[in-house]
Design an enzyme around this catalytic site. Structure first.
Site, PDB file in Angstrom:
ATOM      1  N   ALA A  82      31.524  -0.605  31.387  1.00 41.07           N
ATOM      2  CA  ALA A  82      31.446  -1.716  32.341  1.00 41.07           C
ATOM      3  C   ALA A  82      32.588  -2.708  32.114  1.00 41.07           C
ATOM      4  O   ALA A  82      32.445  -3.895  32.332  1.00 41.07           O
ATOM      5  CB  ALA A  82      30.092  -2.416  32.222  1.00 41.07           C
ATOM      6  N   GLY A  83      33.735  -2.197  31.686  1.00 41.87           N
ATOM      7  CA  GLY A  83      34.904  -3.057  31.479  1.00 41.87           C
ATOM      8  C   GLY A  83      35.696  -3.197  32.771  1.00 41.87           C
ATOM      9  O   GLY A  83      35.204  -2.899  33.866  1.00 41.87           O
ATOM     10  N   ASP A  96      44.185   0.303  41.234  1.00 41.18           N
ATOM     11  CA  ASP A  96      43.457   1.178  40.306  1.00 41.18           C
ATOM     12  C   ASP A  96      42.416   2.030  41.042  1.00 41.18           C
ATOM     13  O   ASP A  96      42.241   3.214  40.732  1.00 41.18           O
ATOM     14  CB  ASP A  96      42.765   0.353  39.215  1.00 41.18           C
ATOM     15  N   LYS A 110      45.317  -9.245  34.059  1.00 40.39           N
ATOM     16  CA  LYS A 110      44.958  -8.888  35.433  1.00 40.39           C
ATOM     17  C   LYS A 110      44.096  -9.931  36.138  1.00 40.39           C
ATOM     18  O   LYS A 110      44.237 -10.159  37.330  1.00 40.39           O
ATOM     19  CB  LYS A 110      44.227  -7.531  35.450  1.00 40.39           C
ATOM     20  N   ASN A 127      26.198   1.138  30.146  1.00 39.55           N
ATOM     21  CA  ASN A 127      27.085   0.529  29.156  1.00 39.55           C
ATOM     22  C   ASN A 127      26.354   0.256  27.863  1.00 39.55           C
ATOM     23  O   ASN A 127      25.152  -0.002  27.849  1.00 39.55           O
ATOM     24  CB  ASN A 127      27.651  -0.789  29.712  1.00 39.55           C
ATOM     25  N   GLY A 135      42.485  11.966  33.134  1.00 36.33           N
ATOM     26  CA  GLY A 135      42.784  10.633  33.659  1.00 36.33           C
ATOM     27  C   GLY A 135      44.253  10.340  33.902  1.00 36.33           C
ATOM     28  O   GLY A 135      44.582   9.277  34.437  1.00 36.33           O
ATOM     29  N   GLU A 174      42.078  -7.316  49.923  1.00 30.16           N
ATOM     30  CA  GLU A 174      40.627  -7.212  49.828  1.00 30.16           C
ATOM     31  C   GLU A 174      40.158  -6.564  48.517  1.00 30.16           C
ATOM     32  O   GLU A 174      39.213  -7.026  47.880  1.00 30.16           O
ATOM     33  CB  GLU A 174      40.092  -6.412  51.022  1.00 30.16           C
ATOM     34  N   ARG A 184      53.364   3.090  29.780  1.00 30.22           N
ATOM     35  CA  ARG A 184      54.112   4.256  30.276  1.00 30.22           C
ATOM     36  C   ARG A 184      54.725   3.992  31.637  1.00 30.22           C
ATOM     37  O   ARG A 184      55.403   4.850  32.198  1.00 30.22           O
ATOM     38  CB  ARG A 184      53.192   5.454  30.345  1.00 30.22           C
ATOM     39  N   TYR A 236      43.530   9.210  28.919  1.00 32.64           N
ATOM     40  CA  TYR A 236      44.435  10.368  29.030  1.00 32.64           C
ATOM     41  C   TYR A 236      45.153  10.707  27.731  1.00 32.64           C
ATOM     42  O   TYR A 236      46.008  11.591  27.711  1.00 32.64           O
ATOM     43  CB  TYR A 236      45.436  10.181  30.180  1.00 32.64           C
TER      44      TYR A 236
HETATM   45  P1  ATR Z   1      38.689  -1.919  30.053  1.00 30.83           P
HETATM   46  O1  ATR Z   1      39.151  -3.143  30.780  1.00 30.83           O
HETATM   47  O2  ATR Z   1      39.735  -0.978  29.657  1.00 30.83           O
HETATM   48  O3  ATR Z   1      37.549  -1.216  30.703  1.00 30.83           O
HETATM   49  P2  ATR Z   1      37.110  -3.272  28.100  1.00 30.83           P
HETATM   50  O4  ATR Z   1      36.829  -4.372  29.034  1.00 30.83           O
HETATM   51  O5  ATR Z   1      37.403  -3.581  26.688  1.00 30.83           O
HETATM   52  O6  ATR Z   1      38.312  -2.420  28.597  1.00 30.83           O
HETATM   53  O7  ATR Z   1      35.906  -2.221  28.158  1.00 30.83           O
HETATM   54  C1  ATR Z   1      35.835  -1.137  27.333  1.00 30.83           C
HETATM   55  C2  ATR Z   1      34.548  -0.373  27.635  1.00 30.83           C
HETATM   56  O8  ATR Z   1      34.374   0.623  26.640  1.00 30.83           O
HETATM   57  C3  ATR Z   1      33.314  -1.225  27.627  1.00 30.83           C
HETATM   58  O9  ATR Z   1      32.388  -0.697  28.543  1.00 30.83           O
HETATM   59  C4  ATR Z   1      32.815  -1.042  26.190  1.00 30.83           C
HETATM   60  O10 ATR Z   1      31.442  -1.260  26.013  1.00 30.83           O
HETATM   61  P3  ATR Z   1      30.905  -2.747  25.660  1.00 30.83           P
HETATM   62  O11 ATR Z   1      30.909  -3.525  26.953  1.00 30.83           O
HETATM   63  O12 ATR Z   1      29.542  -2.527  25.127  1.00 30.83           O
HETATM   64  O13 ATR Z   1      31.855  -3.320  24.651  1.00 30.83           O
HETATM   65  C5  ATR Z   1      33.107   0.429  26.004  1.00 30.83           C
HETATM   66  N1  ATR Z   1      33.201   0.863  24.609  1.00 30.83           N
HETATM   67  C6  ATR Z   1      34.225   0.668  23.768  1.00 30.83           C
HETATM   68  N2  ATR Z   1      33.976   1.232  22.569  1.00 30.83           N
HETATM   69  C7  ATR Z   1      32.735   1.785  22.659  1.00 30.83           C
HETATM   70  C8  ATR Z   1      31.896   2.522  21.757  1.00 30.83           C
HETATM   71  N3  ATR Z   1      32.293   2.800  20.502  1.00 30.83           N
HETATM   72  N4  ATR Z   1      30.690   2.927  22.186  1.00 30.83           N
HETATM   73  C9  ATR Z   1      30.287   2.659  23.437  1.00 30.83           C
HETATM   74  N5  ATR Z   1      31.029   1.974  24.345  1.00 30.83           N
HETATM   75  C10 ATR Z   1      32.236   1.542  23.964  1.00 30.83           C
END
Ligand code: ATR
Length: 289
Positions: A135-136, A109, A73, A158, A246, A85, A23, A225
């Site tokens: 935790a992504g 971000d 990224k 997570n 968001g 930083e 977007r 969002y």
């Molecule tokens: P981003 O960079 O957008 O944060 P990502 O690195 O793919 O994307 O992380 C996605 C997050 O959503 C992760 O915390 C993922 O959990 P895992 O580390 O266990 O994969 C979480 N996530 C995605 N689908 C999920 C689900 N169905 N249930 C619980 N957590 C989910």
């Protein structure tokens, strides 16, 4: 940026793969038009094998800078000549610009996350304890913003717990890790709860969180969002909690880049929200450039 300014104005981009759903072009073009500025902002689909070449070519290109989005990224962080930083703490760059032929990288971000809450729930800065689900990549920016705002206890929960531990360790003693199953219990002592997982996104299951133990002052926010009101935000609203969507994080994270490339600090308005929402996108959105 004058040396990069072609007669038709500065040119900026968003580089990602895929990038069609971004977007950011609608957002930056709305600001260019609002301010009557010459210049352009275009989507550049750059596949991972081509990303190094894309970055190396920037100093000789028509671009003065741009955004970098998934999946680039981290690689962008490794390739810039200098990172600020925040980018160094997150090992990820989402905004770049050129200075004397050198590529400088930042990460906006965390700024976007904080600015959205500053706008919609100013008292968030009074909080002490936060729960971050996920935790992504986005989670790191959120944790950074929370600690920067003075939070003294941040739980990262997570589905894959080792990932939460890895992230928490990067942020020191104030940050703890756990599993998603701990969310209900910990929500009782939190001032702020943030969903950074893709749960709740259109087409994905909602995160079913029991909020009955939450303090009435709990602020619940989501970086998803689409939909604007996720199941989590809807439930928070139903039990009288402050719920912040968001979209504002996406809009605010774009402000510093636009100012740097085009020389005007743009405003985030309701009209802009409508334009960006209307821009749709082929894929559901999380806070991404
Ligand atoms: P981003 O960079 O957008 O944060 P990502 O690195 O793919 O994307 O992380 C996605 C997050 O959503 C992760 O915390 C993922 O959990 P895992 O580390 O266990 O994969 C979480 N996530 C995605 N689908 C999920 C689900 N169905 N249930 C619980 N957590 C989910």
């Amino acid at each position: 940026m004058a040396e990069r300014m072609a007669q038709d104005g500065p040119h900026a981009f968003v580089a990602g793969w895929p990038v069609a759903h971004s977007r950011s072009p609608a957002l930056h073009r709305a600001w260019l038009s609002e301010h009557g500025l010459a210049g352009s902002y275009t989507a550049q689909g750059v596949a991972p094998p081509d990303f190094d070449e894309f970055m190396c070519g920037l100093p000789a290109s028509r671009f003065c800078g741009g955004n970098v989005t998934l999946p680039h990224k981290h690689r962008a962080f490794e390739l810039v000549d200098e990172a600020d930083e925040v980018a160094r703490r997150l090992a990820a760059v989402n905004t770049i610009w050129l200075e004397d032929g050198r590529i400088i990288g930042s990460n906006t971000d965390a700024y976007g996350f904080a600015a959205n809450l500053d706008e919609r729930a100013q008292h968030w800065r009074d909080g002490d304890s936060a729960l971050v689900l996920g935790a992504g990549g986005a989670s790191g920016a959120v944790v950074f913003a929370l600690l920067d705002a003075g939070y003294r206890r941040v739980w990262v929960l997570n589905r894959t717990e080792p990932r939460a531990r890895e992230l928490a360790e990067r942020f020191g003693d104030a940050c703890r890790a756990g599993s998603l199953e701990m969310a209900t219990q910990l929500s009782g002592e939190a001032d702020l709860l943030v969903n950074t997982t893709s749960m709740g996104m259109t087409g994905q299951p909602d995160f079913e969180l029991d909020l009955s133990a939450a303090r009435p002052s709990l602020i619940v926010t989501d970086i998803v969002y689409t939909p604007l009101k996720t199941g989590l935000l809807r439930r928070a609203g139903e039990v009288g909690l402050t719920a912040v969507d968001g979209l504002g994080m996406l809009l605010h994270q774009a402000v510093p880049g636009f100012e740097r490339w085009f020389g005007v600090r743009p405003a985030v308005t309701d009209e802009l929200r409508q334009i960006v929402l209307g821009a749709g996108g082929e894929q559901p959105g999380q806070t991404r450039s």
